[in-house]
Design an enzyme around this catalytic site. Structure first.
Site, short mmCIF file in Angstrom:
data_model
loop_
_atom_site.label_atom_id
_atom_site.label_comp_id
_atom_site.label_asym_id
_atom_site.label_seq_id
_atom_site.Cartn_x
_atom_site.Cartn_y
_atom_site.Cartn_z
N ARG A 296 -8.25 -57.80 -21.38
CA ARG A 296 -7.95 -59.06 -22.07
C ARG A 296 -6.52 -59.05 -22.59
NH1 ARG A 296 -11.74 -61.00 -26.96
NH2 ARG A 296 -10.66 -59.30 -28.01
N LYS B 229 -5.09 -64.21 -26.91
CA LYS B 229 -5.23 -63.61 -28.24
C LYS B 229 -3.81 -63.31 -28.72
CE LYS B 229 -8.17 -60.34 -30.61
NZ LYS B 229 -8.52 -61.26 -31.70
N GLU C 180 -15.71 -72.24 -32.11
CA GLU C 180 -16.00 -70.87 -32.57
C GLU C 180 -15.75 -70.82 -34.06
OE1 GLU C 180 -13.22 -68.01 -30.95
OE2 GLU C 180 -11.55 -69.40 -31.08
N1 PMP Z 1 -12.70 -65.69 -31.87
C1 PMP Z 1 -11.56 -65.39 -32.50
C2 PMP Z 1 -10.64 -66.49 -32.87
C3 PMP Z 1 -11.27 -64.06 -32.84
O1 PMP Z 1 -10.13 -63.75 -33.46
C4 PMP Z 1 -12.20 -63.06 -32.50
C5 PMP Z 1 -11.96 -61.63 -32.92
N2 PMP Z 1 -11.03 -61.00 -32.12
C6 PMP Z 1 -13.37 -63.41 -31.81
C7 PMP Z 1 -13.59 -64.74 -31.52
C8 PMP Z 1 -14.36 -62.38 -31.39
O2 PMP Z 1 -13.86 -61.65 -30.30
P1 PMP Z 1 -14.22 -60.14 -30.05
O3 PMP Z 1 -15.70 -60.07 -29.90
O4 PMP Z 1 -13.51 -59.77 -28.79
O5 PMP Z 1 -13.72 -59.37 -31.22
#
Ligand code: PMP
Length: 290
Positions: free
Chosen positions: A50, A149, A182
């Protein structure tokens, strides 16, 4: 604590980067938050993949191969003598001038911080989180893809400020169409009549690594996960709801905007997912070699 910057480990007080780094000046860069448990880094390959996708999407060349980057993450855990903790991996655009142009930044900066993590209190897993709907909308994919990200987290931070002001544990973010995307740092799942739902990535969600793990666990436990557009109605009328993220793992959400979701208590299906997730984090992952 020893912090990795461009191939060298520094003591915390000496771990510094230039004020001309575009990661600082513009939030120009990408990052990952990664957990390690019991001497193993959980889903390391997925996080590295990622990271490289995020970098590719912003035309940022990472000066390490994926193998070298994975090894640097493991080395950071070893260097700090940690078997359980959290890794923050950043790749910034690097040092440039005061202009926007990334072309003037010849080399990306790579930073790896491995630290012990302050866990959410176990009580929250037992009692569940309260969530509010934020007025701040999730940024439109056409403006800045939420799949990247990136170091520019102001959209999420503005929403988090609202959630904190309301005394909520997390904030639900809707996209410009009003569909659920989200939470500020977590993905969301709901259970309704034995079916699991999560918003599609296209609604403005990060493709969470934990989200993918939940989809795998769902297959094991005999659930399929559907990804239709969801609204607050779907959350209000859900039987169960939980949030997922590397830091939060899987955490029950029991209220939205003051209204109980389902019974208002963490659900049984959620508990089964948490249990299986904990088995996976304990027993799988890339060995640190400590
Ligand atoms: N959405 C956002 C905006 C985030 O910052 C995160 C945390 N990184 C997640 C969802 C969850 O992603 P992950 O399971 O890869 O930590």
């Amino acid at each position: 604590m020893k912090i990795y910057i461009d191939g060298v480990f520094h003591a915390k007080a000496d771990a510094k980067i230039s004020v001309f780094d575009h990661g600082l000046l513009y939030g120009d860069g990408v990052f990952e938050g990664i957990r390690f448990y019991n001497g193993r880094v959980f889903r390391l390959k997925e996080h590295i993949d990622r990271l490289y996708d995020s970098a590719r999407a912003i035309l940022l060349e990472i000066p390490l191969s994926r193998e070298e980057m994975s090894e640097a993450v493991l080395a950071s855990c070893r260097e700090n003598n940690l078997r359980d903790g959290y890794v923050r991996l950043l790749v910034t655009r690097g040092v440039g001038d005061l202009g926007l142009n990334p072309k003037l930044c010849p080399r990306a900066t790579v930073i790896i911080i491995a630290d012990s993590i302050k866990l959410y209190p176990e009580e929250l897993y037992r009692n569940g989180l309260e969530v509010i709907t934020c007025s701040t909308r999730r940024i439109a994919p056409a403006a800045l893809s939420p799949s990247i990200k990136s170091l520019n987290y102001l959209n999420n931070i503005l929403a988090r400020i609202e959630a904190s002001a309301a005394g909520a544990g997390e904030g639900l973010m809707l996209n410009e169409q009003g569909y659920v995307s989200e939470c500020t740092g977590d993905n969301i799942f709901i259970l309704k009549n034995g079916r699991l739902f999560t918003p599609p990535i296209s609604a403005g969600a990060l493709r969470g690594i934990t989200r993918d793990v939940v989809i795998e666990i769902a297959a094991e436990l005999g659930y399929t996960v559907e990804e239709p557009n969801l609204t607050r109605y779907d959350v209000f009328t859900a039987d169960e709801c939980f949030l997922t993220g590397t830091a939060a793992e899987i955490i029950p959400a029991v209220k939205l905007d003051g209204r109980p979701i389902g019974t208002g208590r963490p659900g049984e299906v959620t508990a089964r997912f948490i249990e299986r997730f904990r088995e996976l984090t304990r027993a799988t992952g890339e060995p640190i070699g400590l």
